[in-house]
Design a protein around this motif. Structure first.
Motif, PDB file in Angstrom:
ATOM      1  N   ASN A  23       0.802  -1.218   0.000  1.00  0.00           N
ATOM      2  CA  ASN A  23       0.000   0.000   0.000  1.00  0.00           C
ATOM      3  C   ASN A  23       0.837   1.271   0.000  1.00  0.00           C
ATOM      4  N   GLU A  24       2.122   1.156   0.303  1.00  0.00           N
ATOM      5  CA  GLU A  24       2.974   2.345   0.372  1.00  0.00           C
ATOM      6  C   GLU A  24       3.455   2.792  -1.007  1.00  0.00           C
ATOM      7  N   THR A  25       3.433   1.909  -1.977  1.00  0.00           N
ATOM      8  CA  THR A  25       3.876   2.259  -3.329  1.00  0.00           C
ATOM      9  C   THR A  25       2.694   2.829  -4.104  1.00  0.00           C
TER      10      THR A  25
ATOM     11  N   GLU B  18      11.328   6.886  -6.025  1.00  0.00           N
ATOM     12  CA  GLU B  18      12.495   6.133  -6.498  1.00  0.00           C
ATOM     13  C   GLU B  18      12.795   4.911  -5.643  1.00  0.00           C
ATOM     14  N   ASN B  19      12.571   5.020  -4.340  1.00  0.00           N
ATOM     15  CA  ASN B  19      12.901   3.903  -3.439  1.00  0.00           C
ATOM     16  C   ASN B  19      11.703   2.996  -3.149  1.00  0.00           C
ATOM     17  N   SER B  20      10.623   3.154  -3.918  1.00  0.00           N
ATOM     18  CA  SER B  20       9.424   2.331  -3.693  1.00  0.00           C
ATOM     19  C   SER B  20       9.680   0.888  -4.109  1.00  0.00           C
TER      20      SER B  20
ATOM     21  N   ASN C  10       3.402  -7.136 -10.196  1.00  0.00           N
ATOM     22  CA  ASN C  10       2.581  -6.554  -9.132  1.00  0.00           C
ATOM     23  C   ASN C  10       1.220  -6.116  -9.673  1.00  0.00           C
ATOM     24  N   THR C  11       0.213  -6.209  -8.815  1.00  0.00           N
ATOM     25  CA  THR C  11      -1.143  -5.809  -9.199  1.00  0.00           C
ATOM     26  C   THR C  11      -1.390  -4.360  -8.819  1.00  0.00           C
ATOM     27  N   VAL C  12      -1.898  -3.587  -9.759  1.00  0.00           N
ATOM     28  CA  VAL C  12      -2.188  -2.170  -9.531  1.00  0.00           C
ATOM     29  C   VAL C  12      -3.682  -2.014  -9.264  1.00  0.00           C
TER      30      VAL C  12
END
Length: 263
Positions: free
Chosen positions: A171-173, A201-203, A209-211
């Motif tokens: 959830n943070e990205t 950049e650091n995500s 991955n599912t969006v």
């Protein structure tokens, strides 16, 4: 002996001639009857052949209709199962709508029409989904029908709103989707994808991955699937960008769901 044979033949011919002359009308009628009967038999055979062919065509049509009905029944059951599952897992309810025409700008689908309108509680800017995920939002509402602006038409006035998204796995990205790309390849094929921008950049993010929608901005409800990360690249700023696969074919959409917040 020879004279007797000649006499017999002459008599026979005379008799036949007499019969032909005497019964000419009857003979002609008999011949006509034979010809007529033969013609009727030929017509009857032809009609039977046509009936047989029509029967085969009818059988094929009936079989096709039965197959279509069976397929539609399967599709409807899958749709109802998806609706039930979605409503149990979220704070939203879904309205089922059938699709009619799909509009295009070149090869890119821009919108489609549905058979629900203002009388069914449909309002502008409601999110529209399929079992594959988010496909667009309501852009125009009539009394008994509505227009769905597809997210494949991002950048158009009707769908100018960016889609705020995040990763289901993390959830943070987060990021935003602002455009849909239709890229012509050297092979002659088209590659279609969404661009997810403003990824820190650091995500933590990787292909596969599912969006899903993040719910920020209040346009698209949180948690609706958008697609799958195909690749990630660095942008010219301190953020990264990702390609998201297009996971629905607008020309094959026969029904949709309109998302409505549970009251």
């Amino acid at each position: 002996m020879a004279k007797k044979w000649i006499f017999f033949c002459v008599c026979f011919i005379a008799v036949i001639s007499f019969l032909l002359i005497s019964y000419k009308k009857e003979l002609l009628e008999f011949i006509s009857l034979i010809k007529s009967t033969s013609s009727e038999i030929a017509i009857t055979r032809k009609e039977n052949d046509i009936l047989k062919r029509n029967a085969l065509v009818f059988q094929a049509l009936v079989k096709t209709e039965l197959n279509n009905a069976e397929y539609q029944n399967i599709v409807l059951n899958e749709a109802l199962a998806f609706k039930k599952r979605f409503e149990e897992e979220t704070d939203f309810i879904l309205q089922y709508a059938s699709c009619s025409t799909v509009s295009h700008d070149g090869i890119i689908a821009t919108s489609l029409n549905i058979d629900l309108g203002a009388n069914d509680g449909i309002k502008k800017d409601m999110a529209v989904i399929t079992q594959s995920g988010l496909i667009g939002l309501i852009s125009d509402v009539q009394e008994h029908s509505s227009v769905v602006a597809l997210i494949t038409n991002l950048g158009n006035e009707q769908t100018s709103k960016a889609i705020s998204v995040k990763l289901k796995e993390n959830n943070e990205t987060t990021g935003i989707i602002t455009e849909f790309i239709n890229e012509k390849l050297d092979t002659g094929n088209d590659e279609q994808y969404f661009v997810m921008k403003k990824i820190e950049e650091n995500s933590k993010i990787e292909a596969g991955n599912t969006v899903i929608t993040s719910g920020l901005g209040g346009v698209f409800p949180e948690g609706i699937r958008v697609g799958t990360i195909d690749s990630i690249s660095n942008s010219s700023t301190l953020t990264r960008e990702a390609r998201i696969k297009l996971e629905f074919n607008p020309s094959q959409i026969s029904y949709v769901f309109i998302v409505e917040r549970r009251s």
